[in-house]
Design a protein around this motif. Structure first.
Motif, PDB file in Angstrom:
ATOM      1  N   TYR A 130      18.106  -9.469   2.419  1.00 24.67           N
ATOM      2  CA  TYR A 130      17.437 -10.514   3.195  1.00 24.67           C
ATOM      3  C   TYR A 130      18.470 -11.342   3.972  1.00 24.67           C
ATOM      4  O   TYR A 130      18.323 -11.568   5.173  1.00 24.67           O
ATOM      5  CB  TYR A 130      16.624 -11.407   2.260  1.00 24.67           C
ATOM      6  N   LYS A 131      19.521 -11.763   3.288  1.00 26.48           N
ATOM      7  CA  LYS A 131      20.561 -12.576   3.921  1.00 26.48           C
ATOM      8  C   LYS A 131      21.244 -11.804   5.061  1.00 26.48           C
ATOM      9  O   LYS A 131      21.420 -12.342   6.157  1.00 26.48           O
ATOM     10  CB  LYS A 131      21.601 -13.000   2.876  1.00 26.48           C
ATOM     11  N   TYR A 132      21.595 -10.562   4.792  1.00 28.51           N
ATOM     12  CA  TYR A 132      22.265  -9.755   5.805  1.00 28.51           C
ATOM     13  C   TYR A 132      21.381  -9.585   7.045  1.00 28.51           C
ATOM     14  O   TYR A 132      21.839  -9.776   8.169  1.00 28.51           O
ATOM     15  CB  TYR A 132      22.637  -8.382   5.238  1.00 28.51           C
ATOM     16  N   LYS A 133      20.129  -9.249   6.826  1.00 20.54           N
ATOM     17  CA  LYS A 133      19.231  -9.010   7.960  1.00 20.54           C
ATOM     18  C   LYS A 133      18.948 -10.293   8.730  1.00 20.54           C
ATOM     19  O   LYS A 133      18.936 -10.277   9.968  1.00 20.54           O
ATOM     20  CB  LYS A 133      17.922  -8.364   7.489  1.00 20.54           C
ATOM     21  N   THR A 134      18.736 -11.408   8.040  1.00 21.71           N
ATOM     22  CA  THR A 134      18.434 -12.651   8.757  1.00 21.71           C
ATOM     23  C   THR A 134      19.668 -13.172   9.489  1.00 21.71           C
ATOM     24  O   THR A 134      19.547 -13.703  10.586  1.00 21.71           O
ATOM     25  CB  THR A 134      17.879 -13.732   7.810  1.00 21.71           C
ATOM     26  N   GLU A 135      20.858 -13.024   8.911  1.00 18.95           N
ATOM     27  CA  GLU A 135      22.084 -13.486   9.569  1.00 18.95           C
ATOM     28  C   GLU A 135      22.465 -12.625  10.765  1.00 18.95           C
ATOM     29  O   GLU A 135      23.154 -13.077  11.667  1.00 18.95           O
ATOM     30  CB  GLU A 135      23.255 -13.519   8.578  1.00 18.95           C
ATOM     31  N   ASN A 136      22.025 -11.374  10.774  1.00 19.16           N
ATOM     32  CA  ASN A 136      22.395 -10.454  11.845  1.00 19.16           C
ATOM     33  C   ASN A 136      21.246 -10.150  12.798  1.00 19.16           C
ATOM     34  O   ASN A 136      21.347  -9.229  13.608  1.00 19.16           O
ATOM     35  CB  ASN A 136      22.959  -9.157  11.252  1.00 19.16           C
ATOM     36  N   GLY A 137      20.161 -10.914  12.680  1.00 18.65           N
ATOM     37  CA  GLY A 137      19.042 -10.761  13.597  1.00 18.65           C
ATOM     38  C   GLY A 137      18.283  -9.452  13.463  1.00 18.65           C
ATOM     39  O   GLY A 137      17.640  -9.006  14.403  1.00 18.65           O
ATOM     40  N   ILE A 138      18.363  -8.841  12.311  1.00 17.18           N
ATOM     41  CA  ILE A 138      17.648  -7.577  12.082  1.00 17.18           C
ATOM     42  C   ILE A 138      16.270  -7.921  11.523  1.00 17.18           C
ATOM     43  O   ILE A 138      16.157  -8.670  10.549  1.00 17.18           O
ATOM     44  CB  ILE A 138      18.427  -6.684  11.087  1.00 17.18           C
ATOM     45  N   ILE A 145      11.990  -7.364   0.396  1.00 15.55           N
ATOM     46  CA  ILE A 145      11.368  -8.360  -0.477  1.00 15.55           C
ATOM     47  C   ILE A 145      12.017  -9.692  -0.154  1.00 15.55           C
ATOM     48  O   ILE A 145      13.237  -9.852  -0.263  1.00 15.55           O
ATOM     49  CB  ILE A 145      11.581  -7.996  -1.962  1.00 15.55           C
ATOM     50  N   VAL A 146      11.213 -10.643   0.248  1.00 15.20           N
ATOM     51  CA  VAL A 146      11.729 -11.969   0.593  1.00 15.20           C
ATOM     52  C   VAL A 146      12.019 -12.707  -0.711  1.00 15.20           C
ATOM     53  O   VAL A 146      11.137 -12.830  -1.564  1.00 15.20           O
ATOM     54  CB  VAL A 146      10.706 -12.755   1.443  1.00 15.20           C
ATOM     55  N   PRO A 147      13.255 -13.178  -0.898  1.00 15.67           N
ATOM     56  CA  PRO A 147      13.577 -13.923  -2.122  1.00 15.67           C
ATOM     57  C   PRO A 147      12.641 -15.102  -2.304  1.00 15.67           C
ATOM     58  O   PRO A 147      12.263 -15.780  -1.335  1.00 15.67           O
ATOM     59  CB  PRO A 147      15.013 -14.376  -1.903  1.00 15.67           C
ATOM     60  N   GLU A 148      12.249 -15.372  -3.536  1.00 17.85           N
ATOM     61  CA  GLU A 148      11.282 -16.434  -3.833  1.00 17.85           C
ATOM     62  C   GLU A 148      11.706 -17.800  -3.336  1.00 17.85           C
ATOM     63  O   GLU A 148      10.888 -18.589  -2.919  1.00 17.85           O
ATOM     64  CB  GLU A 148      10.996 -16.459  -5.322  1.00 17.85           C
ATOM     65  N   GLN A 149      13.004 -18.100  -3.357  1.00 20.25           N
ATOM     66  CA  GLN A 149      13.465 -19.409  -2.916  1.00 20.25           C
ATOM     67  C   GLN A 149      13.245 -19.627  -1.423  1.00 20.25           C
ATOM     68  O   GLN A 149      13.239 -20.739  -0.946  1.00 20.25           O
ATOM     69  CB  GLN A 149      14.930 -19.596  -3.253  1.00 20.25           C
ATOM     70  N   ASN A 150      13.065 -18.527  -0.678  1.00 18.55           N
ATOM     71  CA  ASN A 150      12.871 -18.641   0.760  1.00 18.55           C
ATOM     72  C   ASN A 150      11.413 -18.618   1.182  1.00 18.55           C
ATOM     73  O   ASN A 150      11.118 -18.549   2.356  1.00 18.55           O
ATOM     74  CB  ASN A 150      13.630 -17.497   1.463  1.00 18.55           C
TER      75      ASN A 150
END
Length: 151
Positions: A130-138, A145-150
């Motif tokens: 999730y972090k990799y994809k959101t930080e890299n615009g993917i 699976i979206v982490p629960e904290q997000n």
């Protein structure tokens, strides 16, 4: 078999409270093993403190981590496993425990620890993706699976 040493398959499912990751896990199990039902039986017992469990349809993938976890349990005197023949999908899992413990409760403890380890690994992996994809615009896809904290 001694009192309290019976091994039962416990299945707790409430579709209303199932998380998206639980649903996804069920889908994956059906994809990889649509007819697969592992089994655990007691093949030999020498009292409540020394039991040989037999796993069907399992191999080193489950048994080695389980052996490692059980080796750290304070009630275990000896734990090991053998695979009599690779073409037979059977594992003999030997467990010898101290007085004050039963093999069934120690085995349950081992499975609970493994489930916690695997849950943590799965959650950390999902968070990293999730972090990799959101930080890299993917864009996220249905596999993510979206982490629960997000949420």
């Amino acid at each position: 078999m001694a009192d309290g040493d019976d091994v039962k398959a416990v299945k707790i499912e409430d579709p209303a409270t199932e998380s998206p990751s639980d649903k996804r896990l069920k889908e994956l199990r059906q994809t990889f093993h649509p007819m697969f039902e592992p089994s655990l039986t007691i093949s030999d017992q020498r009292g409540a403190h020394e039991v040989t469990f037999q796993f069907r349809h399992e191999d080193h993938t489950l048994c080695n981590p389980l052996r490692e976890v059980l080796n750290q349990h304070p009630g275990v005197l000896h734990v090991g496993y053998t695979i009599p023949h690779p073409s037979e999908h059977v594992v003999d899992f030997i467990l010898h425990v101290k007085e004050g413990y039963t093999c069934a409760e120690v085995m349950r403890d081992g499975f609970n620890v493994l489930m916690n380890i695997f849950d943590t690994m799965g959650r950390r992996f999902a968070e990293a993706v999730y972090k990799y994809k959101t930080e890299n615009g993917i864009p996220l896809d249905s596999e993510d699976i979206v982490p629960e904290q997000n949420l």
